[in-house]
Design a protein around this motif. Structure first.
Motif, PDB file in Angstrom:
ATOM      1  N   VAL A  55     -88.407 -10.663 -42.777  1.00 53.88           N
ATOM      2  CA  VAL A  55     -89.843 -10.965 -42.762  1.00 53.88           C
ATOM      3  C   VAL A  55     -90.494 -10.315 -43.976  1.00 53.88           C
ATOM      4  CG1 VAL A  55     -92.025 -10.739 -41.492  1.00 53.88           C
ATOM      5  CG2 VAL A  55     -89.880 -11.076 -40.241  1.00 53.88           C
ATOM      6  N   GLU A  56     -91.360 -11.037 -44.671  1.00 50.50           N
ATOM      7  CA  GLU A  56     -92.106 -10.534 -45.817  1.00 50.50           C
ATOM      8  C   GLU A  56     -93.594 -10.481 -45.464  1.00 50.50           C
ATOM      9  OE1 GLU A  56     -90.734  -9.361 -48.470  1.00 50.50           O
ATOM     10  OE2 GLU A  56     -88.688  -9.993 -47.943  1.00 50.50           O
ATOM     11  N   ASP A  59     -95.557 -13.655 -45.090  1.00 54.29           N
ATOM     12  CA  ASP A  59     -95.261 -14.505 -43.945  1.00 54.29           C
ATOM     13  C   ASP A  59     -96.343 -14.403 -42.863  1.00 54.29           C
ATOM     14  OD1 ASP A  59     -92.865 -15.451 -45.007  1.00 54.29           O
ATOM     15  OD2 ASP A  59     -91.740 -13.731 -44.235  1.00 54.29           O
TER      16      ASP A  59
END
Length: 274
Positions: A55-56, A59
């Motif tokens: 996950v960034e 996102d």
């Protein structure tokens, strides 16, 4: 009191001072490091990646996560209740209660405000002073009432003078109130005793240990809690029969806990929110 707590038109008066970053009125001020929503997305993404999830930050919806704060703070900052454990390990030979052991029943009831704004900074509030203030109100204390000591010092919040310009309770005065059945005593000053500087000066002059935190140490003989750094007592429409709740946060084994005392005033009583 129950009718006031549930009345839709009751006025709530906040009697507290909150936690503020690096306040000049705190000798050990809180340190509050705030993170906005973009930084929150970064931190939450890092947490999820550490758990094995790809996950960034971008996102998250609009690239924004959750705001929060990191705090470094003692439980005696801001408005708080001191537990008997703060004063010593025992009370009249019995183990002193920590903040998580305080009965909640102590922390709600009718408050009585005793006005000592006429006293000079550094003076001690004696038994006679307390009796005179009660006589002025034509009031006899009842078990379970909460006594609030008004000094006017809260008007100095935000300045260094807040730490030095107030009268304090005496040991005998403290014991007198507790012996009437009072379990919680509040003050709108920085501390319950006279200012630190005054205690230090008088001890150096006299070498009398009774000059050092006498009101606090009275709690080694009689069991009670004290609320320090209250505010807005002048916003209360009367001096007696004031419904109040002041439940502390629980800290395991703690000497104190932060609290937000709130007074409940009937709609027809002329109170105004602080």
């Amino acid at each position: 009191m129950s009718d006031v707590l549930t009345a839709d038109k009751a006025t709530l008066i906040d009697l507290s001072i909150g936690l503020e970053d690096d306040s000049p009125s705190e000798p050990m001020p809180p340190s509050i490091d705030s993170f906005g929503h973009e930084a929150g997305a970064q931190r939450l993404a890092e947490t999820l990646r550490a758990l094995g999830h790809d996950v960034e930050a971008n996102d998250f919806p609009d690239g924004m996560g959750l705001a929060w704060e990191d705090l470094e703070v003692i439980p005696h900052a801001g408005t708080h209740i001191d537990a008997p454990w703060h004063y010593g390990p025992t009370v009249d030979g019995d183990p002193a209660k920590t903040i998580d052991e305080i009965p909640l029943e102590w922390c709600r009831g009718n408050a009585v405000v005793l006005d000592f704004r006429w006293m000079e900074p550094g003076e001690e509030i004696s038994v006679t002073d307390l009796e005179d203030a009660l006589d002025d109100l034509n009031h006899d204390l009842a078990p379970g009432e909460i006594v609030l000591i008004q000094t006017g010092a809260d008007e100095l919040w935000g300045s260094p003078e807040y730490l030095t310009e107030f009268p304090g309770m005496s040991a005998d005065g403290t014991k007198f109130l507790v012996e009437q059945g009072v379990k919680v005593i509040g003050t709108d000053a920085y501390g319950f005793d006279k200012p630190f500087t005054t205690m230090g000066e008088r001890y150096v002059e006299s070498e009398d240990e009774d000059e050092l935190w006498p009101a606090h140490f009275a709690g080694r003989e009689v069991e009670y809690c004290q609320i320090e750094k209250m505010a807005n007592l002048d916003a209360l429409p009367r001096k007696t029969a004031i419904p109040i709740v002041a439940f502390p946060i629980t800290i395991e084994g703690g000497s104190a806990g932060w609290v937000r005392p709130v007074a409940f005033i009937e709609a027809d009583d002329g109170g105004s929110a602080a």
